[in-house]
Design an enzyme around this catalytic site. Structure first.
Site: not given
Ligand code: NAD
Length: 473
Positions: A173, A246, A280, A377
């Site tokens: 997803k 992650e 990230c 962040e």
């Molecule tokens: P987010 O957590 O808002 O969303 C990520 C995904 O989760 C999306 O597909 C979203 O639709 C889904 N989602 C939202 N609520 C959910 C739930 N309750 N259950 C299951 N899925 C759900 O993150 P974002 O804003 O898309 O990404 C940015 C964040 O990601 C930043 O904090 C960044 O640091 C982190 N990130 C981490 C890494 C890593 O490898 N550690 C890599 C890239 C990004």
């Protein structure tokens, strides 16, 4: 406008409902995607479950060849995929330091090829006249993959390829902000993989949460924010579904007073600002010794004022827009807070007056720990430069954060820097670099940056369970 379907059991699926995907460089829709709901999660998990027995019994060699074929399909469609990635994320085709959609698609190919070649060894613990004891790695079943918007294709590859290589089937997803490259990837894969092995459903959090709570999902691999990671772990707990998480990072970079400022400043700048800080493991808190503080602030300001910001489709663009309005709001809020905390804006500080979600590359001096811009962040084109005097104290300050994804130490003495880097509480520590990932080295966070690792054999093993086989003689 091009339209994209979900893919379940190897076939395009339409729900009758659609959503538009915005190009952040224009604020206009450029693609339309089918919108999934919980019923599509059920269909996709059922298809993946049905495909698992045959897929998990394919030989290593068969899976290796099919994954190489996926790499070939990505490569054959590289220009189109680069254009999609640039239009959905805003990141430039080339980008600052070569970090753009060319790197995202090229990296996707490289990671896929590397993962195809990985082998899961059988470990022999004992082999004597009494017994032979072997440790085998078995695939788990259906893997749920949930991805964020910052590196949508690359992160999809990081989830999908090792899961498939180990013999699992997958339902992915993508983020609703950036679903297109993933939907196109699964469309391409449907011509290569058996039906049901890789499925894509779209939707917001409720679709994601139906997936992570599904009783037929054996493993969740999630990349995204820390708050969502916590919700996912809670929902996976109902079935004791294992998770690799992650999550966010607020990485510190510590610059020792022996650096050559001219040489190091462009590297520090790229580590903080590539992809507009929306990575990230970007450098998000820059600690600089008082003896070089003003010089480094001035060098960073100069770089920020001269970097080329624009539409990522235009040649020569180094930084694009922020990916979405909500993230732009977060950055503006942090800017307001940094101003009231006494931050000195040596570059940037406001939106760029044009369509799309553009924000000036922003460098803020004179803040310290305990202010929001330092502690949180930002995930945008803004970095605080924080002054320190004592190295012991700065290590302690760098570690005084809930997150622990990456960290770096910069010095002309790599051995000294390496000793300090090992004292940082983070999953990856770099010397004279930051955020440099490679397919053969494990990557993951500690503390609230997550659990588990990706990449290489360590990452592949996370998509398996151990079976110990004892043959008594
Ligand atoms: P987010 O957590 O808002 O969303 C990520 C995904 O989760 C999306 O597909 C979203 O639709 C889904 N989602 C939202 N609520 C959910 C739930 N309750 N259950 C299951 N899925 C759900 O993150 P974002 O804003 O898309 O990404 C940015 C964040 O990601 C930043 O904090 C960044 O640091 C982190 N990130 C981490 C890494 C890593 O490898 N550690 C890599 C890239 C990004």
């Amino acid at each position: 406008m091009q339209e994209f379907d979900m893919y379940i059991n190897g076939k395009p699926v339409q729900s009758g409902k659609t959503f538009d995907v915005i190009n952040p460089a224009t604020g206009e829709a450029f693609a339309r995607c089918q919108l999934g709901d919980v019923s599509h999660v059920d269909q996709a998990v059922a298809a993946a479950k049905a495909a698992f027995p045959a897929w998990s019994r394919t030989t290593d060699e068969e899976r290796k060849q099919l994954i190489h074929a996926l790499a070939g399909a990505i490569e054959a469609n590289m220009p189109e995929l680069m254009q999609i990635v640039t239009m959905e994320t805003g990141k430039p085709m080339g980008g600052l330091n070569g970090i753009g959609s060319g790197m995202e698609v090229g990296g996707s190919i490289a990671w896929t090829q590397y993962t195809a070649e990985l082998q899961l060894p059988v470990d022999v613990i004992q082999d004597n006249e009494v017994a032979r004891v072997e440790v085998h790695r078995k695939p788990l079943g259906v893997v749920a993959s949930i991805t964020p918007w910052n590196w949508p294709l690359m992160i999809a590859i990081w989830h999908v390829m090792p899961a498939l290589r180990a013999g699992n089937t997958v339902v992915i997803k993508p983020s609703p902000y950036t679903p297109v490259s993933t939907m196109r990837l699964v469309q391409l894969a449907s011509e290569i993989l058996p039906p049901g092995v890789l499925n894509v459903v779209t939707g917001e959090g409720e679709v994601g949460s139906a997936l992570t709570a599904h009783p037929d999902v054996q493993k969740v691999t999630f990349t995204g924010s820390t708050p969502t990671g916590k919700r996912i772990m809670a929902s996976a707990a109902g079935n004791l579904t294992r998770c690799t998480l992650e999550l966010g990072g607020n990485d510190a970079g510590i610059v020792l007073p022996d650096v050559d400022v001219k040489e190091v400043a462009p590297k520090l700048f790229a580590a903080a600002f590539h992809n507009n800080g929306q990575t990230c493991a970007a450098l998000k808190r820059m600690y600089v010794h008082e003896s070089q503080y003003e010089e480094i602030c001035a060098a960073m300001a100069e770089l920020a004022k001269n970097v080329v910001v624009g539409d990522g489709l235009e040649e020569g663009t180094e930084l694009g827009p922020i990916q979405n309005q909500a993230q732009l709001d977060i950055v503006e809020d942090l800017v307001a807070s940094a101003r009231s905390d006494g931050g000195r804006f040596v570059a940037g500080g406001k939106r760029i007056d044009r369509a799309g979600y553009f924000f000036e590359p922003t460098v803020v001096a004179d803040l310290t720990d305990g202010t929001r811009l330092v502690d949180e962040e930002p995930f945008g084109p803004i970095v605080p430069i924080i002054k320190y005097t004592d190295i012991e104290e700065v290590i302690e300050r760098a570690n005084r954060n809930d997150q622990g994804l990456g960290g770096s130490v910069w010095s002309s003495d790599p051995a000294k820097a390496a000793a300090l880097a090992q004292r940082l509480e983070c999953g990856s520590a770099w010397v004279n670099d930051h955020g440099a990932l490679q397919p053969d080295a494990p990557f993951g966070g500690v503390k609230q940056s997550g659990m588990g690792v990706e990449f290489g054999l360590y990452g592949l093993e996370e998509f398996t369970s151990i079976q110990t086989l004892k043959i008594t003689k």
